[in-house]
Design an enzyme around this catalytic site. Structure first.
Site, PDB file in Angstrom:
ATOM      1  N   ASP A 265      38.428   5.153  30.008  1.00  0.00           N
ATOM      2  CA  ASP A 265      37.429   4.985  31.056  1.00  0.00           C
ATOM      3  C   ASP A 265      37.677   6.081  32.095  1.00  0.00           C
ATOM      4  OD1 ASP A 265      35.318   4.171  32.574  1.00  0.00           O
ATOM      5  OD2 ASP A 265      35.902   2.070  32.700  1.00  0.00           O
TER       6      ASP A 265
HETATM    7  C1  BGC Z   1      32.870   2.611  34.163  1.00  0.00           C
HETATM    8  C2  BGC Z   1      32.379   2.715  32.738  1.00  0.00           C
HETATM    9  C3  BGC Z   1      31.420   3.852  32.582  1.00  0.00           C
HETATM   10  C4  BGC Z   1      32.109   5.138  33.051  1.00  0.00           C
HETATM   11  C5  BGC Z   1      31.263   6.371  32.883  1.00  0.00           C
HETATM   12  C6  BGC Z   1      33.343   3.937  34.708  1.00  0.00           C
HETATM   13  O1  BGC Z   1      33.554   3.883  36.072  1.00  0.00           O
HETATM   14  O2  BGC Z   1      33.911   1.656  34.226  1.00  0.00           O
HETATM   15  O3  BGC Z   1      31.790   1.502  32.339  1.00  0.00           O
HETATM   16  O4  BGC Z   1      30.997   3.963  31.260  1.00  0.00           O
HETATM   17  O5  BGC Z   1      32.445   4.986  34.413  1.00  0.00           O
HETATM   18  O6  BGC Z   1      30.208   6.387  33.746  1.00  0.00           O
END
Ligand code: BGC
Length: 742
Positions: A265
């Site tokens: 993530d």
């Molecule tokens: C979130 C994810 C997301 C990623 C990319 C993160 O902050 O937890 O769910 O896919 O950002 O945008």
């Protein structure tokens, strides 16, 4: 590309080239002005210009023209002309925004969720995207957590069915085909169990609970062939997920058999330092690569440290090769070596995006996701009556969630716009009645987006609070019915949007009370990203309809339900707590040694002194404009051998005057076992559409797998003994029968 050629390509790549493939950056590193969406903290990354040039994938940028340009430039510079991967959070639609995922859970219709994912994939693919960071399949039990809106709810079985349908919807049989994208299940794992509902907090779960409740939906996604998995921000067993070798290698790869790309993530690898797990970014890079995380999203851990770690002999280059192989394989599955632009096509973007067909599907989904919690004969609306709309959502277009980052509020149909199409102008009035939020409410995050500026504008509405209120009270006095579109702001749910109070903003409650003083005929339409405390609303309003954040066609979908064009059939995918003090509250809990039940005499039972144990509205609950009679459960046998099955059936009859759809739900309890088992678990459901007077038999085949669990000795299987079965239209149905598994 043939496998041998791909292997040859990997062999030919330098170490640096390989490490570049493992870096993912945000699109605005490339062009600051083109459709780049910020979805995480803008960390000081320390990424060099060279890394920016050569990173193997980018996130958060879309648009056929822009991505084609980026791809062309990249491939010209990349020594082996390897194409880049474009990823984006297409969570509940690309430009045509469908209801938020929790609302999709409420449809209890995996096929519909699959169709919405398929449509989102079409719009995403022609916009040049290859991968969507969806579906989010985290099980959620705590309404305080802002990200419950991204999940399909509290039940592992419902979540699994939804996960599977969405993965298939996004990817089809072959993600390389036109109109398909690679799906990514997230956040692996247990992210929804954030302690006290505070985002990014750790998850405290026994291994049994983790495996039986939290893991099944991820497993279902893997079994459906998902191409990518994302790590979670939380710790599991006190080790951050992104550096958790047991979680990623033993469970995800070994046990679940996942062979696709594992992406971290956003900055999650570097955050293992703040967790107090990795001493520094070097250790973080080592931990993550040892856990088999293939792509480092938005941190410089890999780009700064992997080469040095290999040279120092601290990690084997083979680990890097494994990761890069999986990345190359994904690019190959998407057909990018043959066609690096895949479906990017400005003409198709014009034709497909927000086309009538897509809007029609969004409208169908919005209507089907509405959950009717209460109705004292006031709905469907009698169009001959004088109707006043009063509430800040009356003409609000911000009815897509904070995770609809590619969507545009201006494309949405508000309730007022939809109502004007179908209600008599002379008999209807519209006003806001209050601001969305109390003026002193601070909303963190997404400050830089236009959408939050819109919301700010709203709270600074030129009219004073008093004049807004006075207008609504006057309108309510003059009306027979007051429809009150109330709820949370879309900026109160989503990532980093945890709330300790799950109330409707106070300024709106004041409006509700004032209106109730002059007109008791209130229909509340609730716009929300999470279950809210509805005690007062549900006591005083004549009807309550949960509309969630219903998406682009939300106004139409909700009006279809209010006018009776569509009979509501949504059911709660997550309990609505009685009050915040009950959180987390969920139907599939364990009993205690001193269970409380109606009529319990003893003082020392498991209960609260001040509120009930039960949520205000339980999982699976929802009303219709018609009524249904469900016959007692009939089993074809009362004893079942290990290899046998029991068939449980009921007859459902529409006993009302309107056609309608009932969601028939099967629950099972293992009465005594080698470890305690939940008081009941959903094991099947079926939606039945019936004309007035029509009846139909619904049957479920109960086999050994449905009775299986992780036994005391760690093996999976069922145990002999008594089982209870219920079939009804809510998780608290008492319509039951029993059988013995021999
Ligand atoms: C979130 C994810 C997301 C990623 C990319 C993160 O902050 O937890 O769910 O896919 O950002 O945008």
């Amino acid at each position: 590309m043939e496998k041998e050629k791909l292997e040859q390509l990997l062999n030919d790549m330098s170490l640096q080239e390989k490490i570049d493939q493992m870096l993912q950056l945000r699109g605005n590193f490339y062009q600051m002005d083109v459709n780049a969406v910020l979805t995480g903290p803008a960390a000081q990354l320390g990424i060099g210009e060279k890394d920016v040039d050569m990173a193997g994938s980018i996130l958060g940028t879309y648009g056929a023209e822009a991505l084609k340009k980026i791809q062309k430039n990249y491939m010209e510079k990349q020594p082996h002309h390897i194409p880049m991967l474009f990823m984006m959070d297409v969570i509940h639609g690309m430009k045509t925004i469908f209801p938020m995922p929790l609302a999709m859970g409420a449809t209890f219709e995996p096929k519909l969720a699959g169709r919405c994912a398929e449509t989102a994939a079409k719009e995403a693919a022609c916009s040049g995207l290859h991968v969507t960071f969806s579906p989010m399949v985290d099980l959620v039990r705590d309404a305080r957590w802002g990200r419950v809106m991204e999940s399909t709810g509290e039940d592992p079985y419902l979540n699994s069915r939804m996960a599977q349908a969405q993965v298939k919807g996004f990817q089809g049989e072959d993600m390389g085909e036109e109109g398909k994208v690679c799906a990514c299940i997230k956040h692996f794992a247990g992210y929804g169990a954030a302690v006290a509902g505070r985002d990014y907090n750790g998850a405290e779960l026994t291994e049994r609970t983790f495996r039986q409740y939290y893991l099944p939906a991820y497993r279902a996604g893997v079994e459906a062939g998902v191409g990518m998995v994302m790590t979670s921000f939380n710790t599991v067993n006190d080790i951050p997920a992104s550096t958790n070798k047991w979680l990623m290698r033993d469970i995800l790869r070994e046990e679940m058999g996942f062979e696709g790309v594992l992406i971290s993530d956003y900055a999650a690898i570097s955050e293992t330092v703040a967790h107090g797990y990795s001493a520094d970014k070097r250790a973080a890079a080592r931990g993550a690569v040892e856990a088999g995380v293939d792509i480092d999203m938005m941190s410089s851990c890999y780009s700064e440290n992997l080469a040095e770690l290999v040279r120092a002999g601290e990690i084997d280059e083979k680990l890097i090769d494994e990761c890069v192989w999986r990345i190359l394989e994904l690019k190959n599955k998407l057909g990018l070596f043959e066609n690096p632009y895949k479906d990017a096509d400005p003409e198709k973007e014009n034709k497909l995006i927000l086309c009538d067909e897509h809007r029609a599907l969004a409208r169908e989904a919005a209507a089907k996701s509405c959950v009717l919690l209460k109705n004292e004969g006031i709905l469907p609306l009698d169009r001959k009556k004088r109707i006043a709309f009063a509430g800040p959502y009356t003409n609000c277009k911000e009815i897509i969630s904070s995770w609809a980052v590619t969507g545009d509020a201006k494309d949405c149909v508000s309730m007022e716009e939809a109502a004007r199409e179908v209600l008599e102008e002379a008999l209807t009035s519209y006003c806001e009645g209050s601001t969305m939020l109390n003026r002193d409410t601070k909303l963190a995050g997404f400050e830089s987006t236009n959408r939050s500026q819109n919301d700010q504008k709203d709270t600074q509405n030129e009219k004073t609070e008093e004049s807004l209120l006075a207008e609504a009270v006057q309108a309510a006095r003059e009306a027979d019915i007051v429809v009150m579109p109330l709820g949370e702001s879309f900026l109160q749910s989503g990532e980093a949007k945890s709330r300790a109070m799950i109330d409707i903003p106070d300024v709106q409650m004041q409006l509700f009370r004032k209106v109730a003083e002059v007109n008791p005929n209130i229909v509340v339409v609730l716009f929300t990203g999470r279950p809210l405390d509805l005690r007062e609303i549900s006591e005083k309003a004549k009807a309550v309809l949960v509309a969630w954040l219903p998406g682009t066609e939300g106004g139409h979908g909700v009006m279809d339900v209010l006018t009776g064009k569509v009979n509501p059939s949504g059911r709660l995918p997550m309990s609505f707590p009685y009050c915040v003090g009950q959180c987390p509250v969920y139907y599939n809990e364990f009993s205690t040694g001193r269970p409380w039940h109606e009529g319990s005499k003893g003082l020392f039972t498991s209960r609260y002194l001040d509120v009930p144990n039960k949520p205000l509205y339980s999982f699976g609950y929802g009303l219709s404009y018609t009524t249904f009679a469900i016959s007692p459960v009939v089993l074809d046998r009362t004893e079942m051998g290990a290899e046998e099955a029991v068939t449980a059936k009921v007859t459902v009859k529409n006993t009302g005057a309107m056609p309608g759809t009932e969601v028939i739900q099967l629950y099972i309890r293992d009465v005594a076992a080698s470890v305690v088992r939940p008081v009941r678990e959903l094991k099947g459901f079926e939606k039945v559409e019936l004309m007035p007077g029509e009846e139909r038999e619904v049957s479920f085949r109960i086999d050994d797998e449905m009775l299986s669990f992780i036994r005391a000795d760690g093996t999976v299987g069922s145990e002999p003994g008594l089982f209870r079965v219920w079939i009804g239209n809510c998780s608290d149905t008492e319509n039951g029968a029993e059988f013995v598994r021999k």
